[in-house]
Design an enzyme around this catalytic site. Sequence first.
Site, mmCIF file in Angstrom:
data_model
loop_
_atom_site.group_PDB
_atom_site.id
_atom_site.type_symbol
_atom_site.label_atom_id
_atom_site.label_comp_id
_atom_site.label_asym_id
_atom_site.label_seq_id
_atom_site.Cartn_x
_atom_site.Cartn_y
_atom_site.Cartn_z
ATOM 1 N N GLU A 33 11.443 -8.609 -4.839
ATOM 2 C CA GLU A 33 10.357 -7.815 -4.249
ATOM 3 C C GLU A 33 10.948 -6.663 -3.450
ATOM 4 O OE1 GLU A 33 7.586 -6.752 -4.081
ATOM 5 O OE2 GLU A 33 5.967 -8.197 -3.987
ATOM 6 N N ASP A 80 5.234 -7.877 3.311
ATOM 7 C CA ASP A 80 4.460 -7.414 4.472
ATOM 8 C C ASP A 80 3.671 -8.624 4.993
ATOM 9 O OD1 ASP A 80 2.055 -6.163 5.774
ATOM 10 O OD2 ASP A 80 2.998 -4.307 5.197
ATOM 11 N N LYS A 135 8.807 -7.430 6.843
ATOM 12 C CA LYS A 135 8.161 -7.073 8.122
ATOM 13 C C LYS A 135 7.746 -8.375 8.812
ATOM 14 C CE LYS A 135 6.062 -2.707 6.522
ATOM 15 N NZ LYS A 135 4.780 -2.056 6.172
ATOM 16 N N PHE A 161 4.378 1.735 8.289
ATOM 17 C CA PHE A 161 4.313 2.097 6.872
ATOM 18 C C PHE A 161 5.516 2.949 6.486
ATOM 19 C CE2 PHE A 161 2.982 4.351 3.079
ATOM 20 C CZ PHE A 161 2.522 3.299 2.312
ATOM 21 N N ASP A 197 6.141 3.587 -2.349
ATOM 22 C CA ASP A 197 5.339 4.808 -2.444
ATOM 23 C C ASP A 197 4.234 4.896 -1.409
ATOM 24 O OD1 ASP A 197 3.805 2.645 -3.715
ATOM 25 O OD2 ASP A 197 2.394 4.241 -4.217
ATOM 26 N N ARG A 201 8.627 7.506 -4.240
ATOM 27 C CA ARG A 201 9.480 6.444 -4.804
ATOM 28 C C ARG A 201 10.902 6.916 -5.067
ATOM 29 N NH1 ARG A 201 6.092 2.153 -6.162
ATOM 30 N NH2 ARG A 201 4.057 2.651 -7.037
#
Length: 178
Positions: free
Chosen positions: A102, A106, A134, A155, A162, A168
């Site tokens: 991954e 999050d 995170k 973020f 992206d 990206r």
Amino acid sequence: MKRVQLLDKVFELSIPEADIINAIKKISDEIDRDLRDKDPLLICVLNGSFMFASDLMKEMSFNCEISFVKLSSYSGTQTTGSVKQLIGLNEDIKGRHVVLLEDIVDTGITIVNVVEQLKKLEPEDVRVATMLFKPEAYIKDMKIDYVGLEIPNDFIVGYGLDYNGYGRNLRNIYTVVE
Ligand code: IMP
Ligand code: MG
């Protein structure tokens, strides 16, 4: 580049490429140590993980397979929101040691959903390797086996990640400027 603009937002450099590459090397050493005799199957969760998967694969010191899956949102016959179904897995994973790749964990909702879907296919075990994590946003109990870097709950874009499809290609990771 210290700052980049993507659509309506400005992002500033937060993790340089060299730190990401070191984090990926650390993960590959750990997978090497744990799984080199077990013929693991790496499974990359598209889209965001393509760059991580590519760089991790180049660090592996033994031959192992890789496959790619995607989560498709589709509206079922029920009206209660969308279900994310795993698509694209051609391999028979029964009895295999699977390592999911991954880009970022999050809340953990996505990766726990993927793990649950894969477990129905009776692999020997399923581990998770994430480039970024995170911890403040994570709401699940499942242990993440391999973590590249822990980051704050902001973020970010770059290195495969992206903002509405853009960013990206960036070699470094950038954090949104509020
Ligand atoms: P989760 O289900 O909340 O763990 O979110 C996982 C997915 O959301 C990741 O695979 C990413 O595609 C996306 N995501 C989460 N945080 C970020 C971010 O900071 N930037 C870009 N995408 C993110
Ligand atoms: Mg992802």
